[in-house]
Design a protein around this motif. Structure first.
Motif, PDB file in Angstrom:
ATOM      1  N   TYR A   1       0.856  -1.189   0.000  1.00  0.00           N
ATOM      2  CA  TYR A   1       0.000   0.000   0.000  1.00  0.00           C
ATOM      3  C   TYR A   1       0.895   1.243   0.000  1.00  0.00           C
ATOM      4  O   TYR A   1       1.502   1.580   1.017  1.00  0.00           O
ATOM      5  CB  TYR A   1      -0.920  -0.001   1.225  1.00  0.00           C
ATOM      6  N   LEU A   2       0.921   1.936  -1.127  1.00  0.00           N
ATOM      7  CA  LEU A   2       1.884   3.022  -1.277  1.00  0.00           C
ATOM      8  C   LEU A   2       1.425   4.337  -0.666  1.00  0.00           C
ATOM      9  O   LEU A   2       2.143   5.344  -0.762  1.00  0.00           O
ATOM     10  CB  LEU A   2       2.237   3.203  -2.758  1.00  0.00           C
ATOM     11  N   ASP A   3       0.249   4.360  -0.018  1.00  0.00           N
ATOM     12  CA  ASP A   3      -0.091   5.526   0.803  1.00  0.00           C
ATOM     13  C   ASP A   3       0.562   5.420   2.179  1.00  0.00           C
ATOM     14  O   ASP A   3       0.603   6.404   2.922  1.00  0.00           O
ATOM     15  CB  ASP A   3      -1.606   5.686   0.934  1.00  0.00           C
ATOM     16  N   TYR A   4       1.083   4.251   2.532  1.00  0.00           N
ATOM     17  CA  TYR A   4       1.759   4.080   3.817  1.00  0.00           C
ATOM     18  C   TYR A   4       3.104   4.811   3.797  1.00  0.00           C
ATOM     19  O   TYR A   4       3.763   4.918   2.762  1.00  0.00           O
ATOM     20  CB  TYR A   4       1.971   2.599   4.115  1.00  0.00           C
ATOM     21  N   ARG A   5       3.525   5.254   4.978  1.00  0.00           N
ATOM     22  CA  ARG A   5       4.685   6.133   5.064  1.00  0.00           C
ATOM     23  C   ARG A   5       5.969   5.402   4.663  1.00  0.00           C
ATOM     24  O   ARG A   5       6.101   4.202   4.858  1.00  0.00           O
ATOM     25  CB  ARG A   5       4.804   6.702   6.474  1.00  0.00           C
ATOM     26  N   GLN A   6       6.928   6.185   4.134  1.00  0.00           N
ATOM     27  CA  GLN A   6       8.146   5.601   3.587  1.00  0.00           C
ATOM     28  C   GLN A   6       9.311   5.600   4.573  1.00  0.00           C
ATOM     29  O   GLN A   6      10.316   4.927   4.328  1.00  0.00           O
ATOM     30  CB  GLN A   6       8.547   6.356   2.315  1.00  0.00           C
ATOM     31  N   SER A   7       9.191   6.357   5.644  1.00  0.00           N
ATOM     32  CA  SER A   7      10.233   6.367   6.669  1.00  0.00           C
ATOM     33  C   SER A   7       9.625   6.954   7.935  1.00  0.00           C
ATOM     34  O   SER A   7       8.473   7.411   7.947  1.00  0.00           O
ATOM     35  CB  SER A   7      11.443   7.210   6.220  1.00  0.00           C
ATOM     36  N   ASP A   8      10.417   6.976   9.000  1.00  0.00           N
ATOM     37  CA  ASP A   8       9.991   7.598  10.250  1.00  0.00           C
ATOM     38  C   ASP A   8      10.404   9.061  10.330  1.00  0.00           C
ATOM     39  O   ASP A   8      10.234   9.703  11.365  1.00  0.00           O
ATOM     40  CB  ASP A   8      10.577   6.833  11.440  1.00  0.00           C
ATOM     41  N   ASP A   9      10.937   9.584   9.235  1.00  0.00           N
ATOM     42  CA  ASP A   9      11.327  10.991   9.189  1.00  0.00           C
ATOM     43  C   ASP A   9      10.088  11.865   9.403  1.00  0.00           C
ATOM     44  O   ASP A   9       9.077  11.683   8.729  1.00  0.00           O
ATOM     45  CB  ASP A   9      11.959  11.293   7.822  1.00  0.00           C
ATOM     46  N   PRO A  10      10.123  12.814  10.343  1.00  0.00           N
ATOM     47  CA  PRO A  10       8.952  13.663  10.585  1.00  0.00           C
ATOM     48  C   PRO A  10       8.576  14.531   9.392  1.00  0.00           C
ATOM     49  O   PRO A  10       7.472  15.099   9.365  1.00  0.00           O
ATOM     50  CB  PRO A  10       9.368  14.516  11.790  1.00  0.00           C
ATOM     51  N   GLY A  11       9.455  14.624   8.400  1.00  0.00           N
ATOM     52  CA  GLY A  11       9.157  15.407   7.210  1.00  0.00           C
ATOM     53  C   GLY A  11       8.350  14.671   6.155  1.00  0.00           C
ATOM     54  O   GLY A  11       7.977  15.257   5.135  1.00  0.00           O
ATOM     55  N   GLU A  12       8.052  13.376   6.377  1.00  0.00           N
ATOM     56  CA  GLU A  12       7.213  12.651   5.420  1.00  0.00           C
ATOM     57  C   GLU A  12       5.812  13.267   5.402  1.00  0.00           C
ATOM     58  O   GLU A  12       5.232  13.549   6.451  1.00  0.00           O
ATOM     59  CB  GLU A  12       7.118  11.171   5.792  1.00  0.00           C
ATOM     60  N   PRO A  13       5.241  13.469   4.213  1.00  0.00           N
ATOM     61  CA  PRO A  13       3.927  14.103   4.143  1.00  0.00           C
ATOM     62  C   PRO A  13       2.822  13.177   4.646  1.00  0.00           C
ATOM     63  O   PRO A  13       2.702  12.039   4.193  1.00  0.00           O
ATOM     64  CB  PRO A  13       3.764  14.403   2.652  1.00  0.00           C
ATOM     65  N   THR A  14       2.022  13.653   5.596  1.00  0.00           N
ATOM     66  CA  THR A  14       0.878  12.926   6.156  1.00  0.00           C
ATOM     67  C   THR A  14       1.225  11.454   6.376  1.00  0.00           C
ATOM     68  O   THR A  14       0.717  10.571   5.682  1.00  0.00           O
ATOM     69  CB  THR A  14      -0.358  13.059   5.248  1.00  0.00           C
ATOM     70  N   PRO A  15       2.101  11.154   7.322  1.00  0.00           N
ATOM     71  CA  PRO A  15       2.516   9.757   7.535  1.00  0.00           C
ATOM     72  C   PRO A  15       1.397   8.918   8.155  1.00  0.00           C
ATOM     73  O   PRO A  15       1.000   9.152   9.293  1.00  0.00           O
ATOM     74  CB  PRO A  15       3.709   9.891   8.480  1.00  0.00           C
TER      75      PRO A  15
END
Length: 464
Positions: free
Chosen positions: A326-340
């Motif tokens: 599911y590619l809406d799931y976040r890509q990292s734990d970086d707080p800069g990820e959009p809408t994680p």
């Protein structure tokens, strides 16, 4: 090259710039091809026009100047797909066509187009004008995850005419991509019910503005069943795909006097109608509960268990487990990820996913749900380079080396740069990728897996 061919034997020297000698060879696999590259030129043999197309894609990645040698290649799976949700956020036709180009570049061959949901109805149906004049528009849109309750206060909408959809289908076919339509029923229907309240169970409210699952579902009267058949007839008239998506997922039953068996009967009737049109049902794995119709293809999304259940029941299956694809799931734990949102889903997680080893597995697809993607630019950020990893996973072979893929990926990203693709940088999100106005709600993997186990109790014959 991405996806990497099955067999590559390169030699010293470069290929002359003469035209490519292309021919169909019925001895080769239908989507397979063979490239012979020498100083005298290029010979391309393929089992079909699709194979020729994929061979040319590989040749384009090689150069110029292209090295000499031989490349033999064929995909592992026949279904190499991507779901694009245009219901939550409408995507104009030119953006859909660009997305088709990008998946075809990666030798993906199925575009699962999610056309309707609680938050928007995107396909015109003759005789039902309010589906698009009312159902295609919502008054506002939730910002970020539903736990925050923030809204933008701006109307959003849009829909595809029949001509629009025929254009998308034809454009995709030229690139050997099959468009599989989905009209979700009997749940995820609040937009249609907002347009025609008689389809529902007393709800006369608007198109849903928040995310999550609506409890307002179809009423399953004979009149409503006739509406569903009319919609499916129109879909069949536009889309030549053998399988037609009817959803069947996340359908609350609290508005019905009966229970889950009503949905089983509904699905069977829609399958019967599609069979009369020479088509088959494509539904989410919830249709397995109580028995899916014969010939149904199952999209297994609730973790890994539903794929095994579909195989045991003798159904063909497309694997799309949420915690892996599911590619809406976040890509990292970086707080800069959009809408994680969702569980952490890295490039390596996608690359190393392996569908069950069964002839009933048609392949796999990544799902791009667009609650938090209001534009193609956002879709590209969430999709790439994880779609590059999916492309190599479904093309094959089973034994893959992520380190080798990671070493080849930067060169491929240069191609995406040249195409202006807004992929996520390997180093992490850029400052302007963040969405502080649309906060997310990350999930823990163990917590999500436990939830999925509870959600699939129906497949084990346990109480929900």
């Amino acid at each position: 090259m991405i996806p990497r061919p099955h067999s590559v034997r390169l030699e010293p020297g470069t290929v002359a710039g003469s035209p490519v000698d292309s021919r169909i060879d019925p001895e080769l696999p239908p989507e397979g091809y063979l490239l012979d590259l020498s100083p005298e030129g290029v010979v391309l043999r393929a089992g079909s026009d699709a194979g020729l197309f994929y061979g040319r894609q590989t040749l384009a990645q090689l150069g110029p100047p292209a090295p000499c040698g031989r490349i033999e290649d064929a995909p592992r799976f026949g279904w190499r797909g991507v779901l694009l949700d245009v219901a939550r956020h409408f995507m104009p036709v030119p953006d859909v066509l660009r997305f088709v180009d990008l998946i075809a570049l990666h030798k993906l061959n199925v575009l699962h187009l999610h056309l309707t949901d609680d938050q928007g109805w995107r396909i015109e149906v003759p005789g039902w004008p309010r589906l698009t004049s009312v159902g295609a528009w919502r008054s506002s849109t939730m910002l970020g995850s539903r736990v925050h309750g923030l809204f933008d206060g701006r109307p959003h909408g849009g829909f595809y005419t029949t001509a629009d959809l025929r254009r998308i289908v034809a454009y995709a076919a030229q690139r050997h991509v099959t468009v599989v339509p989905e009209v979700d029923m009997p749940g995820h229907m609040q937009a249609a019910i907002a347009a025609y309240p008689a389809l529902g169970n007393g709800f006369d409210g608007p198109v849903r503005t928040g995310w999550g699952v609506s409890h307002h579902v179809l009423n399953l009267s004979e009149e409503t069943l006739a509406f569903c058949r009319r919609v499916l007839d129109h879909v069949c008239d536009i889309f030549p795909s053998e399988v037609i998506g009817i959803g069947g997922d996340e359908c609350p039953t609290d508005e019905w006097p009966g229970g889950r068996e009503l949905q089983v009967a509904f699905t069977a009737r829609m399958a019967e109608h599609l069979a009369a049109r020479g088509r088959r049902v494509y539904g989410w794995d919830e249709i397995l509960a109580g028995g899916a119709p014969a010939g149904a293809v199952v999209a297994a999304w609730r973790g890994t268990e539903p794929a095994a259940a579909a195989i045991r029941a003798g159904h063909q299956v497309v694997c799309c487990p949420d915690v892996r694809l599911y590619l809406d799931y976040r890509q990292s734990d970086d707080p800069g990820e959009p809408t994680p949102v969702g569980t952490l889903l890295t490039l390596e997680d996608v690359y190393t996913y392996e569908p069950p080893d069964s002839p009933l597995v048609l392949g796999a697809q990544a799902n791009i749900w667009t609650e938090h993607m209001e534009s193609l630019r956002r879709v590209e950020y969430m999709a790439f380079p994880r779609l590059c990893a999916l492309a190599e996973m479904v093309w094959g072979p089973a034994g893959r080396d992520f380190a080798d893929f990671a070493a080849r990926l930067p060169r491929h990203l240069e191609r995406l740069d040249a195409l202006g693709v807004n992929y996520r940088p390997l180093a992490g999100p850029r400052p302007d990728d963040a969405r502080p106005d649309a906060p997310g709600h990350p999930r823990d993997l163990a917590d999500r897996l436990a939830e999925l186990h509870r959600m699939t109790a129906d497949l084990r014959g346990e109480p929900e």
